[in-house]
Structures are given as structure tokens and as C-alpha cells.
Design an enzyme around this catalytic site. Structure first.
Site, PDB file in Angstrom:
ATOM      1  CG  HIS A  20      -3.319  -3.765   3.469  1.00  0.00           C
ATOM      2  ND1 HIS A  20      -2.385  -3.165   4.328  1.00  0.00           N
ATOM      3  CD2 HIS A  20      -3.924  -2.775   2.918  1.00  0.00           C
ATOM      4  CE1 HIS A  20      -2.251  -2.046   4.229  1.00  0.00           C
ATOM      5  NE2 HIS A  20      -3.347  -1.519   3.472  1.00  0.00           N
ATOM      6  CD  GLU A  51      -1.096  -6.271   5.832  1.00  0.00           C
ATOM      7  OE1 GLU A  51      -0.728  -6.705   4.727  1.00  0.00           O
ATOM      8  OE2 GLU A  51      -1.142  -5.013   5.953  1.00  0.00           O
ATOM      9  CB  CYS A  64      -0.925  -0.049   1.308  1.00  0.00           C
ATOM     10  SG  CYS A  64      -2.247   1.010   1.008  1.00  0.00           S
TER      11      CYS A  64
END
Ligand code: XMP
Length: 541
Positions: free
Chosen positions: A191, A193, A80
Site C-alpha cells: 500500500h 498510500e 493489493c
């Protein structure tokens, strides 16, 4: 040991990146995004991840990483803001989107005809274990793959920096996967994660194992050895004192000290305030003795606490009295131990406690674990003298639990719900008396035992009973009763900062209520607290 360095630009999910990689068995460190990197910071670093950020790369608070990251030949993964940062630093442009993109967004990636390990992560036919084993078959043709990513950004790449090339695009039409042609630099607008990002873990694994060639060497066995070496160097033969609260962190810290030092060197002190849960003191004592504690100082101070709390109803006043008295007793009893000046004070501080909260910037904030110890003269003096040790300060909570298992601590201790420092003191609304403590302790124990028996305990982040300062009318046989009211609380949460009410099956609630009123005669009525946080807090006081 191989390590991945995460440069933190303030994203809410930076910690999550660290945890995901640790779960893959690779050590991670988080440092502030704008830190001037030393050789020591980069030792053993096999890859660097640039995190997301609430800032824009053009705003004054948009931190800039040390230029060194671009000259070391170390693989980089920008997430990002991290991608936008790399693009801008290398001469590309980034601009604001007409409107912020948030949540699930489909991404389509064009996979070139290559056996490049990073792309292997996107290929459904390739298992994660194959990637880890680096057994990725070459492919003969280009292909595309789409998956649901998770995004949260207000800016996008408008011109790619020289050398960067787009390989993936979001369904909304913006670059989502960008790679450098000649450097091992990768960027994702989404993202990986985030829990809701499909294939996120595979992508992270592809970077960590495929690109950075990290070996999965981070294990709790290895951690114990590292702590053993560093304690031997720092502490030598000096005594070490650890204050045990009964919670997971301090108990595991105690177990670790006993495992890595001589057990007669380790002093463990536990103060029973009389505001503990049922059998708590006994359980803590048994666990630590089983781990070989020789110098366990259990102090029974119930009378002192109840005396100080007599007639006090105000929640803040109660908290202050409990906290102050705790510190007074702690100072007094540590003196009574007669330890030499050179002793070390150990704390169960975790890695997350060291990351400055709020800003999310990876600075060591030297937070002090228990609220009782905040501002404690004992802790402050020891910190000044450089005689504090924090043997869990590299670990996340999940890892502390794994370490606890390895140290053979009972599951009941390892999986225990959090408990506030002032204990039952903030769960008995109004004045605290010995009788009320006994009633609440009994009811709370029944509640918790039932949650365990019904297999619900581990689904719930925190559950407890609260004794209200009101009595209500009831009947028992032909007799009119006038019993206390107990509120049950059960919430789910990630970190206690926000919380949702646990959606109990009504059958369980009804049965637990009946069991409590049948067993604890002083309780005439049971209610269930259905307030989320915010606006309510988890505790009632
Ligand atoms: P609240 O009630 O603020 O609680 O929503 C959030 C979490 O913190 C715990 N808590 C405390 N823990 N000392 C502690 O060590 C305290 O004074 C304290 N007050 C609340 C609470 O149990 C919940 O897990």
C-alpha cells in the site's frame, strides 16, 4: 481538469489514496469498484487506481470492475486486491497465503535500464520534483532498490496473467511489483498510500505525473471558481439559507457562499443554545461579518434550552431534548424569516460524509451533516424538492481548512477542535444549570488557552473539560472548601472513531490544574481522564 479515478473495493485506506493525490495537486474521485462506468465518469480521467479490499478476488463479495477499464488505454494502478483483481481478470491466478501478511515488509525492485518514469520513482538519485518536471535521465544499467513497504493481504499472485511481468518481490518471497509489458498497467502488492510505506508518495507521484501525465491543477482557487459557476447555474438569484454551528465546516461553507454569491442572497442562521464555548457566538459573528455577511441571524435561545433541561439528568434524555428543541426552533425561525418557497438550503457536508461509512464503498449515502439535522423535516423537505446545496461536498477536511485560509477566516476558527452538537450539555454530567455552564465555560477556556500558549493545541485532536456532578473537600487559606471536580480530556485521533489519550508532559498538567483552581473558585479539584476509545468514548455522555 485532469483527474484520477479511484475504484473502491472497500479498503480502509481508499480515502487515503484520494487524499495523497489531492495533496499532490491532482483531483480525485472515488466510485464503487463494481460501478458500470459511464462516459461522464471517465471524462478527464487520466488514470484509474483499483483499491485494496477486505474481500478475496474469489469470494462472492469480491467486486469486479467494469471491463471498460481494460479497453480505454487509460493507465491502471492496482493496489493489493486491485493488483490481484487485474491479474485474475486478465487470466492469471490468485491463491491464499499460508498466513496473512501484515505490516512492514521489505520489497526489492529490479529497475530495468530504462528511463521509464514509473521506475524513476524507485531510484533514490531522482527527486520527486524531477519526476514531476519529467526530467528523468536515462540510465545505462539495471539496478535494484529495496525499501520497507507496508502490506496487509491474505492472498498472493501464483500465476501471472499473459503480458504481466514481475519486477519486485517481497522479502517473504511473493510478487510485490508487477507491470504489464505492453499496456500501461501496474500492480503493487503493498500500500503506497500508507503512512509507514517508504517511498509511497514517490510511487504514487510517479504514477500520477510520470505515467498519467496529470497536470497539478487542483487548487482551492480553482475550486472557488468551480463552485461559483455551478451555484450561478443552480441557484441563480434565489436566497440560500445556511445553518451555522460554529464548527469549521459550516463556517467555511458560509464564507464560500458569501464569496461566490451576492452577499444579500445568503442567509446565515446560528442558534445559541447557551451550551456553547466561551465567546463562541461572538467569534462566529465577527468572522462572518468580516467575510461580508449581511443577513446574519443570531438567535439567543439559552433560556428556552435551560428551561427544557431543568431537572433532567439522564444523558440520552438530555441529548433528545436538546436535539428536538433545536429542530423546533430551527423550523420556527426559518418560517419567521419569510423566505420564498424557492429558497435553497445549504449544508457543510464534506466528501468523506458522502462516502458510505463502514463498507468503504464509494456510494453517495446522502448522510446529513449535523446530528441535529438528521431526520429534520426541514432538511428532508428541501432534499425532496432538490433544493439542497452542499458546496464543500468535493473536499476533504484538510482542504476545507486550506479553503478557510484562502477565504481569510481566522486560524482560531479553522484549527478549532470538533465540538458536539449538544455542546456543553454532554460535558456537564447530571443536571445542567446556568451556573454550571458558566463554571465549565470558564475552566474550559483556560484549559484551551493554555494548550495554545504552550504550542500543544494542534498536536491534540480534541481537548475539553468535563464538569462532574460531585463536590470534594479542599482548603483555601484556613478555610475548608467544598468545590466541584473538573475532569480534563485530551485525545489524539485520526477521525474520532478511535482515540488515544494525549500523553501530557506532567508539568503542563500540573500548571494547568493550578491555574484553573486558582481562577475558577467553584472548582476545587482537577483530574485527567486517561481512558482510550474504546472502551471509553471521547465525550463522557
Ligand atoms: P464519542 O463521544 O462518540 O465522540 O467518542 C466522537 C466524536 O463525535 C463528537 N460527538 C458529536 N458530534 N453531535 C456531534 O455533532 C453529537 O451528538 C456528538 N456526540 C459526540 C465528539 O465530540 C467526538 O469528536
Amino acid at each position: 481538469m485532469d483527474s484520477i479515478l479511484i475504484l473502491d473495493f472497500g479498503s480502509q485506506t481508499t480515502q487515503l489514496i484520494g487524499r495523497r493525490i489531492r495533496d499532490l495537486g491532482v483531483y480525485t474521485e472515488i466510485l464503487p469498484g463494481d460501478r458500470k462506468l459511464t462516459d461522464a465518469d471517465l471524462a478527464n480521467v487520466r488514470g484509474i487506481i483499483l483499491s485494496g479490499s477486505p474481500a478475496s478476488v474469489y469470494s462472492p463479495d469480491g467486486a469486479v470492475p467494469d471491463r471498460r477499464i481494460y479497453t480505454q488505454g487509460v493507465p491502471l494502478l492496482g493496489i493489493c486486491y486491485g493488483l490481484q483483481r487485474m491479474n485474475k481478470d486478465q487470466g492469471g491466478t490468485v491463491e491464499a497465503l499460508p498466513q496473512r501478511e501484515y505490516g512492514g515488509v521489505e520489497v526489492t525492485v529490479s529497475i530495468p535500464p530504462t528511463n521509464h518514469l514509473f521506475f524513476a520513482a524507485f531510484d533514490r538519485s531522482i527527486l520527486l520534483s524531477d519526476i514531476i518536471a519529467r526530467q528523468v535521465p536515462a540510465k545505462s544499467e539495471a539496478s535494484t532498490v529495496s525499501f520497507m513497504s507496508w502490506m496487509s493481504h491474505g492472498d498472493t499472485l501464483t500465476h501471472l496473467a499473459p503480458g504481466f511481468r514481475e519486477y519486485g518481490r517481497s522479502s517473504t518471497g511473493f510478487p510485490a511489483v508487477v507491470l504489464h509489458e505492453s499496456q500501461p498497467w501496474f500492480g503493487l502488492q503493498f500500500h503506497p498510500e500508507a503512512t509507514h510505506c517508504e517511498r509511497g508518495i514517490e510511487i504514487i507521484a510517479a504514477f500520477v505525473f510520470g505515467v498519467c501525465a496529470c497536470k497539478p491543477e487542483w487548487t482551492m482557487e480553482q475550486y472557488i471558481e468551480t463552485v461559483r459557476t455551478s451555484l450561478a447555474e443552480k441557484v441563480g438569484n434565489s436566497p440560500v439559507l445556511l445553518l451555522i454551528s460554529g464548527g469549521v465546516d459550516s463556517t467555511v461553507a458560509g464564507g464560500l457562499l458569501l464569496k461566490t454569491l451576492q452577499s444579500d442572497q445568503v442567509h446565515l442562521m446560528y442558534i445559541d443554545t447557551g451550551l456553547m464555548r466561551k465567546n463562541e457566538t461572538l467569534t462566529v459573528k465577527d468572522s462572518l461579518e468580516r467575510l461580508g455577511a449581511q443577513r446574519l441571524h443570531i438567535l439567543h435561545c439559552e433560556d428556552e434550552f435551560l428551561e427544557a433541561l431543568k431537572g433532567v439528568e439522564d444523558p440520552e434524555a438530555k441529548r433528545k431534548i436538546i436535539g428536538d428543541l433545536f429542530i423546533t426552533i430551527q423550523e420556527r425561525e426559518v418560517c419567521n424569516l419569510g423566505l420564498p418557497e424557492s429558497y435553497f438550503l445549504a449544508q457543510g457536508t464534506l466528501y468523506t460524509d458522502l462516502i458510505e461509512s463502514g463498507k468503504g464503498i464509494g456510494k453517495k449515502a446522502h448522510l446529513i451533516k449535523s446530528h441535529h439535522n438528521v431526520g429534520s423535516p426541514l432538511v428532508e423537505a428541501k432534499r425532496k424538492a432538490g433544493r439542497i446545496i452542499e458546496p464543500l461536498d468535493r473536499l476533504y477536511k484538510d482542504e476545507v481548512r486550506r479553503l478557510g485560509q484562502l477565504l481569510s477566516l481566522e486560524e482560531s476558527v479553522i484549527r478549532r477542535h470538533p465540538f458536539p452538537g449538544p455542546g456543553l450539555g454532554v460535558r456537564i454530567i447530571g443536571e445542567i444549570t446556568k451556573e454550571k455552564c458558566a463554571i465549565l465555560r470558564e475552566a474550559d477556556a483556560i484549559y484551551i488557552e493554555e494548550l495554545k500558549r504552550r504550542g500543544l493545541y494542534d498536536e491534540i485532536w480534541q481537548a475539553f473539560g468535563v464538569l462532574l456532578p460531585i463536590r470534594s473537600v479542599g482548603v483555601a487559606g484556613d478555610l475548608r472548601t467544598y468545590g466541584w471536580v473538573l475532569a480534563l480530556r485530551a485525545i489524539t485521533s485520526a477521525d474520532g472513531m478511535t482515540a488515544e489519550v494525549y500523553p501530557f508532559p506532567i508539568k503542563d498538567l500540573l500548571e494547568i490544574s493550578t491555574l484553573i483552581t486558582n481562577t475558577v473558585k467553584e472548582i476545587g479539584r482537577v483530574t485527567y481522564d486517561i481512558s482510550s476509545k474504546p472502551p471509553a468514548t471521547i465525550e463522557w455522555e
